[in-house]
Enzyme design. Structure first.
Site, PDB file in Angstrom:
ATOM      1  N   PHE A 123       0.869  -1.182   0.000  1.00  0.00           N
ATOM      2  CA  PHE A 123       0.000   0.000   0.000  1.00  0.00           C
ATOM      3  C   PHE A 123       0.900   1.225   0.000  1.00  0.00           C
ATOM      4  O   PHE A 123       1.521   1.554   1.015  1.00  0.00           O
ATOM      5  CB  PHE A 123      -0.899  -0.028   1.238  1.00  0.00           C
ATOM      6  CG  PHE A 123      -1.972   1.034   1.269  1.00  0.00           C
ATOM      7  CD1 PHE A 123      -2.690   1.374   0.138  1.00  0.00           C
ATOM      8  CD2 PHE A 123      -2.279   1.678   2.461  1.00  0.00           C
ATOM      9  CE1 PHE A 123      -3.693   2.343   0.179  1.00  0.00           C
ATOM     10  CE2 PHE A 123      -3.272   2.640   2.521  1.00  0.00           C
ATOM     11  CZ  PHE A 123      -3.981   2.970   1.377  1.00  0.00           C
ATOM     12  N   THR A 126       2.353   6.721   1.973  1.00  0.00           N
ATOM     13  CA  THR A 126       3.235   7.699   2.607  1.00  0.00           C
ATOM     14  C   THR A 126       4.280   8.240   1.630  1.00  0.00           C
ATOM     15  O   THR A 126       4.796   7.512   0.783  1.00  0.00           O
ATOM     16  CB  THR A 126       3.947   7.060   3.812  1.00  0.00           C
ATOM     17  OG1 THR A 126       2.955   6.608   4.744  1.00  0.00           O
ATOM     18  CG2 THR A 126       4.869   8.045   4.496  1.00  0.00           C
ATOM     19  N   GLN A 277       4.005  -7.499  46.868  1.00  0.00           N
ATOM     20  CA  GLN A 277       2.813  -6.710  46.569  1.00  0.00           C
ATOM     21  C   GLN A 277       3.055  -5.713  45.441  1.00  0.00           C
ATOM     22  O   GLN A 277       2.164  -5.482  44.610  1.00  0.00           O
ATOM     23  CB  GLN A 277       2.330  -5.979  47.824  1.00  0.00           C
ATOM     24  CG  GLN A 277       1.652  -6.884  48.837  1.00  0.00           C
ATOM     25  CD  GLN A 277       1.042  -6.117  49.985  1.00  0.00           C
ATOM     26  OE1 GLN A 277       1.377  -4.960  50.229  1.00  0.00           O
ATOM     27  NE2 GLN A 277       0.141  -6.753  50.717  1.00  0.00           N
ATOM     28  N   GLY A 339      17.837  -7.290  34.101  1.00  0.00           N
ATOM     29  CA  GLY A 339      18.834  -7.213  33.039  1.00  0.00           C
ATOM     30  C   GLY A 339      18.517  -8.093  31.854  1.00  0.00           C
ATOM     31  O   GLY A 339      18.826  -7.753  30.700  1.00  0.00           O
ATOM     32  N   GLU A 362      -0.110   3.867  10.117  1.00  0.00           N
ATOM     33  CA  GLU A 362      -1.564   3.983   9.920  1.00  0.00           C
ATOM     34  C   GLU A 362      -2.177   5.082  10.782  1.00  0.00           C
ATOM     35  O   GLU A 362      -3.288   4.966  11.295  1.00  0.00           O
ATOM     36  CB  GLU A 362      -2.262   2.642  10.155  1.00  0.00           C
ATOM     37  CG  GLU A 362      -1.954   1.618   9.069  1.00  0.00           C
ATOM     38  CD  GLU A 362      -2.820   0.391   9.143  1.00  0.00           C
ATOM     39  OE1 GLU A 362      -4.041   0.534   9.358  1.00  0.00           O
ATOM     40  OE2 GLU A 362      -2.282  -0.706   8.976  1.00  0.00           O
TER      41      GLU A 362
END
Length: 377
Positions: A123, A126, A277, A339, A362
């Site tokens: 497509f 751009t 937690q 890491g 898009e």
């Protein structure tokens, strides 16, 4: 396996649930693939997706409609397994979206090949000076006898260099700005079309800058009416923007899966990370963002499948929130890996590179915000 309880939501029919189960099994057998040669990997993926019957969903015959929920489910599932597989699938749909929605019977002949995986679509929208603002398109198409002659440049074109055909938006001059554009179907072997540059990006995909130097196309190359190119492009994006959100959703689900496995396995000081937690709070936020994104994506898809003429606002919300939320979910998954999260080859490191482009292509996130705001007026 990722949480699949969302398939019980009322957005889906039994055929969607059956498709999701079948595709999951197919992905387990075929994905991921080696990304070392992105061009070769994409060609192989298109062929495999075609042979598996999945590309049949990327185009619609005369009188048929694209099923956006199906497209979203496929993209979400493929993205969770392999980002390049999602790319290969998505471009067959986006690349041929204009033909599916506006093409003539002769142009639709290409759909048999793209749906079978024997031709690759692109497509070409751009340009170097016209990214999110399609109205600034500078590529021209002029009449010479019964032919069209196209001149200009297109850039960041997915499948650029490996596609067999492209849909091109060019200026035909019926009016100023967006009112003077038309759409064309351009075979890759058309004389005057060349690959000016292959573009390397952080998550390898086939991308290129295309040069159109007096590309001559026949009378039957124009898709839709003269001066309707902007409408064609926006209608295609209206259909496919929710699927970008679905791909982001797939990346986010994979990131949460990887994070859950990591915190259950790592035992600093004799206890599991999952028992802390603060870690539980991060996991809850990740799950919340994923469900909120899924609701927006599948609401947009359900609305379009239900017959809504336009879903610009819904699609923009889905694309914006899902891609931004996925970036946050994946970032936290990297953080929870410590890491290892930035080591090449670790799943979350690959997801971190994959997700970034979805917030741009898009329609970048700020463009989606503008679409949403205009929809409030």
């Amino acid at each position: 396996m990722s949480d699949r309880s969302f398939l019980d939501w009322p957005f889906f029919d039994d055929r969607h649930r059956d498709l999701a189960a079948s595709l999951e099994a197919w992905c387990d057998r075929h994905l991921p693939v080696d990304h070392g040669d992105a061009d070769a990997a994409c060609r192989g993926l298109v062929a495999a997706l075609g042979a598996g019957g999945w590309l049949a969903h990327t185009g619609a015959g005369a009188g048929e409609r694209l099923d956006i929920r199906t497209l979203c489910l496929i993209r979400e599932t493929l993205a969770r397994h392999d980002g390049l597989a999602d790319f290969a699938f998505a471009m067959q749909g986006l690349g041929m979206g204009a033909v599916s929605l506006f093409g003539t019977e002769a142009q639709r002949g290409w759909l048999a090949r793209t749906r079978a995986g024997t031709a690759i679509a692109g497509f070409a929208l751009t340009e170097p000076g016209a990214g999110s603002d399609v109205a600034q398109t500078a590529t021209t198409a002029r009449r010479e006898g019964t032919d069209w002659v196209l001149e200009g440049e297109k850039t960041y074109i997915s499948n650029g260099g490996i596609a067999d055909l492209y849909v091109v938006i060019a200026r035909t001059g019926e009016g100023e700005g967006a009112k003077g554009l038309s759409a064309f179907l351009m075979p890759a072997e058309a004389p005057g079309l060349s690959v000016a540059e292959r573009i390397e990006v952080m998550a390898p995909h086939p991308l290129a800058r295309l040069r159109l130097d007096c590309v001559r196309l026949g009378e039957g190359a124009r898709i839709g009416a003269a001066g309707q190119g902007f409408k064609v492009a926006m209608t295609v994006l209206d259909h496919f923007r929710p699927t970008v959100g679905a791909a982001a959703l797939g990346f986010a689900r994979r990131a949460l899966d990887e994070a859950l496995a990591r915190v259950a396995r790592v035992r600093p000081g004799g206890g599991r990370l999952a028992d802390h937690q603060i870690v539980q709070g991060h996991l809850a936020d990740m799950a919340l963002k994923i469900d909120a994104a899924a609701l927006l994506v599948y609401r947009a898809a359900w609305a379009k499948d239900g017959g809504a003429a336009r879903i610009s606002r819904e699609a923009a919300m889905a694309k914006l929130y899902a891609t931004e939320a996925a970036q946050e979910v994946i970032d936290m998954a990297v953080q929870l890996h410590g890491g290892d999260g930035v080591r090449t080859g670790v799943a979350v490191e690959g997801l971190y590179r994959e997700i970034r482009a979805l917030r741009i292509y898009e329609g970048a996130s700020d463009v989606q915000r503008m679409v949403i705001a205009r929809g409030l007026a």
